[in-house]
Design an enzyme around this catalytic site. Sequence first.
Site, PDB file in Angstrom:
ATOM      1  N   LYS A  11       5.211  -2.307   7.941  1.00 26.40           N
ATOM      2  CA  LYS A  11       6.229  -1.619   7.272  1.00 26.40           C
ATOM      3  C   LYS A  11       7.518  -2.395   7.491  1.00 26.40           C
ATOM      4  CE  LYS A  11       8.023   2.981   8.657  1.00 26.40           C
ATOM      5  NZ  LYS A  11       7.670   4.283   8.824  1.00 26.40           N
ATOM      6  N   ASP A  31       9.522  15.463  10.685  1.00 27.25           N
ATOM      7  CA  ASP A  31       9.158  15.274   9.485  1.00 27.25           C
ATOM      8  C   ASP A  31       7.534  15.225   9.364  1.00 27.25           C
ATOM      9  OD1 ASP A  31       9.743  14.750   6.746  1.00 27.25           O
ATOM     10  OD2 ASP A  31       9.741  12.547   7.128  1.00 27.25           O
ATOM     11  N   GLY A  49       8.323   3.906   1.652  1.00 22.33           N
ATOM     12  CA  GLY A  49       8.857   4.990   1.988  1.00 22.33           C
ATOM     13  C   GLY A  49      10.489   4.906   1.995  1.00 22.33           C
ATOM     14  N   GLY A  77      11.208   1.593   3.329  1.00 22.95           N
ATOM     15  CA  GLY A  77      10.907   0.239   2.826  1.00 22.95           C
ATOM     16  C   GLY A  77       9.659   0.125   2.357  1.00 22.95           C
ATOM     17  N   MET A  78       8.979  -1.033   2.329  1.00 20.47           N
ATOM     18  CA  MET A  78       7.740  -1.169   1.557  1.00 20.47           C
ATOM     19  C   MET A  78       6.471  -1.174   2.777  1.00 20.47           C
ATOM     20  SD  MET A  78       7.373  -1.767  -1.447  1.00 20.47           S
ATOM     21  CE  MET A  78       7.939  -2.760  -2.785  1.00 20.47           C
ATOM     22  N   VAL A  79       5.468  -0.940   2.505  1.00 24.32           N
ATOM     23  CA  VAL A  79       4.238  -0.896   3.388  1.00 24.32           C
ATOM     24  C   VAL A  79       3.180  -1.814   2.955  1.00 24.32           C
ATOM     25  CG1 VAL A  79       2.690   0.164   5.014  1.00 24.32           C
ATOM     26  CG2 VAL A  79       4.888   1.366   4.082  1.00 24.32           C
ATOM     27  N   ILE A 104       0.784  -1.125  -0.011  1.00 23.43           N
ATOM     28  CA  ILE A 104       0.078  -0.105  -0.090  1.00 23.43           C
ATOM     29  C   ILE A 104       0.666   1.191  -0.176  1.00 23.43           C
ATOM     30  CG2 ILE A 104      -2.075  -0.922   1.039  1.00 23.43           C
ATOM     31  CD1 ILE A 104      -1.218  -0.112   3.653  1.00 23.43           C
TER      32      ILE A 104
END
Length: 822
Positions: free
Chosen positions: A512, A608, A493, A496-498, A490
Amino acid sequence: MLHFLSLTLLSLLHFSSSFTPLDNFLINCGSSSNSTVDNRVFVGDSAKPISVSVSAGKSISLTDSNPSPGSSNLYHTARVFTGASRYEFRIQQAGTHFVRFHFWPFNSRNHRLKSAKFGVSLNGYPILRNFTTKNAVIKEYILRVDDKKLEVLFSPEGGSRFGFVNAIEVFSAPGDLIPDYGPRLLSPSGSEEFYNLSSKILETVHRINVGGSILTPFNDTLWRTWINDEDFLVLKSAAKPALTTHTPNYQEGGATQEIAPDNVYMTAQQMNRDNVTSDSRFNISWKFEVGSHSARHLVRLHFCDIVSKSLNLLYFNVYINGLLAVRDLDLSVLTFHELASPYYMDFVVDSDNSGVTRISVGPSDLSPVSARNAILNGVEIMKLVNFVAQQSEDKKKNIWVLVGSIVVGFVVVCLIVLAVLVALKCKKKKPKPRPAESVGWTPLRVASSYSRMSEGTANPYLGPNLYLGLKIPFADIQLATNNFDRSLVIGSGGFGMVYKGVLRDNTRIAVKRGVPGSRQGLPEFQTEITVLSKIRHRHLVSLVGYCEEQSEMILVYEYMDKGPLKTHLYGSELPPLTWKQRLDICIGAARGLHYLHTGSAQGIIHRDIKSTNILLDENYVAKVADFGLSKSGPCLNETHVSTGVKGSFGYLDPEYFRRQQLTDKSDVYSFGVVLLEVLCARPAVDPLLAREQVNLAEWAMQWQQKGLLAKIIDPHLVGKIKPSSLKKFGETAEKCLAEYGVDRPTMGDVLWNLEYVLQLQETGTRRESHEDSDINTSELPSHSAVPLPHSSNIRTERSHGYASGDISTTQVFSQLMTNEGR
Ligand SMILES: *[C@@H]1O[C@H](CO)[C@@H](O)[C@H](O)[C@H]1NC(C)=O
Ligand SMILES: *[C@@H]1O[C@H](CO)[C@@H](O)[C@H](O)[C@H]1NC(C)=O
Ligand SMILES: *[C@@H]1O[C@H](CO)[C@@H](O)[C@H](O)[C@H]1NC(C)=O
Ligand SMILES: *[C@@H]1O[C@H](CO)[C@@H](O)[C@H](O)[C@H]1NC(C)=O
Ligand SMILES: *[C@@H]1O[C@H](CO)[C@@H](O)[C@H](O)[C@H]1NC(C)=O
Ligand SMILES: *[C@@H]1O[C@H](CO)[C@@H](O)[C@H](O)[C@H]1NC(C)=O
């Protein structure tokens, strides 16, 4: 452009493809007979009936009276369109489809095909304009067809009397060929998710079997043509082909035989170390012509580690157009600890004026010197046809120069600041106690917020084994995500991948997964666990657990149905949010941030804040996410935290940037940028816009100062915001963006002002007596409760803080626990 490759090496060997498209139209245009090419039957469109309808009257069949010997039957005939004519394909399976056109302008007495000029459109979208060719050309497009039909329209253009085509292929692509989640959009300011790729029309520009031989449609499961990379290498001697005879180990979550055929993954280029010392470092680089127009391209890179002798030896960096696309790529971990396991990565890049796309791979510092290497197995470059660049070429050029100089300036400033900091390192401030008023809240606020106190509660898992209760076995996470199924991705970042997933107890989660093996993310990983396990709040995304087995770094969060705020503002086809929805979201996020700043022992600075880090649940309740960069706020004896500048371009507090002093006011600045994004529905930085518009904060403040903010709001909001509400909102954003932190309001003040903005919108009234007063706590409307979560705890903890001065995180934890116990 894919140049036509002779298809004469027709073999009678049976080629069995594992993929059978449901829709499969192969048309031998202008022919009355069928023609078999690579075991595929192309049906003549002059013989009726065929499965597609061709509009009659405006086209004729043409046959090459003198075909070149050895050329494919497909190219002996053509259909010539003397007026607008269409093919209509009845589509059974909605989804991504391939469309290929074969053009071979053979000589004909009556129709000089080489002089034909025409346009082609797919379901009304023009893909070729004033197209003309003197050579054999195959044009390939990949697009999603949601309708029951695909209409291909040919029409003569530019004064030409006709157009033509020799063959057409329309067939279903595998469902996961063009994923909507996972591609990264690279830009000089960083990278971000690129959504909804499948809704774009892609035109194949290059398809390269790196280190390998030509692959014809006969060798490819989707009848594609791949060519060798030698001609694209910048320095041929830098690369050395690698080859294996073993078929690749395809795995769930990696590439499939449809993504690219075996042969792509069985060959590669690697660093040529023959004539260099083993510790020297260099890149292998390729240059691909992509045309001079500013355009956006999908770059798909194929990897398969066929060079390593064992796992976790090969770490390398990947660059596209000089931008770092992947740092310390470790294929072993991405492919579940298997060598020679195919993997691919998608990037979306904007081409610059050079008209080339540059791809480089080079060794990472993480690999042992003796094993330093870098590989690439395949490249596909596809143009996003229906991407519209907003600005003219030279304006863009200026912007890139501008962005470039900003980046250079930024680096220089950082270096200077760093040097100064190092020089001043020994100078330490003496702790000095502060009066209570400067830290917290007036009694009025505490009292009025009493009813909301339950919003923030400490984490029940806190114990001597701090995070033990949050550990989740890797096996459970594998199960929850169907072993990291690509279709469940979905987002992605820097970390890595979520993935989306469901735990055994039916809890929906977001997983995550750090690019495993890369210890780069380790500090962020640990910060996130530390921060999130410490706190729990309705407006902060909560941590369900984490996993640290087998060099994995995995964080598990509650699932946020509606995703990032950003996608609801721009760049997607989601319905626009109403002004009230937007205000509720801003208020929620402000509440979460306010809690971060004041609600826990030392106060936490997020560092952030941006619209991608504010997530929405199924009811559009906003929650602040991504605490990887967070810092514990200043100890009470200091007013700021000195730290390396981190954060996102366009949201960075200029003061933090200049002085490297981090305070909670840096978050307030970033939040001000988010407020403007919400109002104007555009990104914080958009390098494609005219120079004065690139930076949203600067641009919007110019309008605000002229009192004309209303001119630049999201068109969807025009006429929907009451002037008093807009005025207050603009003022609030402006205060957040004040040059100096001391001039900015606290998050609590921002929160209160936003509630007031909402109230103005709903009642339309504004209390005269405070018409132009500063943002001030005394402005509290009598009926509006200012939320102050957890206030009693804050006070207790703070008083501990005074006494102990330099207080460590663990000390705070134990104090928090003690307080909880009371
Ligand atoms: C061509 O192929 C189609 C479908 O496979 C078939 O229906 C048709 O009869 C064939 N035509 C000729 C002339 O063989
Ligand atoms: C095609 O070329 C002609 C001139 O040759 C020009 O007038 C026309 O605008 C062009 N059409 C498109 C769609 O670019
Ligand atoms: C690709 O197919 C051709 C036949 O078209 C065959 O001669 C060639 O050996 C194949 N190449 C590979 C790498 O399999
Ligand atoms: C390496 O050096 C040898 C001898 O100088 C030369 O013949 C060879 O071509 C070089 N190889 C490469 C890849 O540069
Ligand atoms: C490889 O290329 C990238 C991007 O152009 C560059 O930043 C990097 O310094 C290069 N590395 C080496 C070792 O030349
Ligand atoms: C992608 O587009 C579809 C409609 O085409 C929309 O429903 C979906 O929400 C979009 N997704 C994102 C993340 O923008």
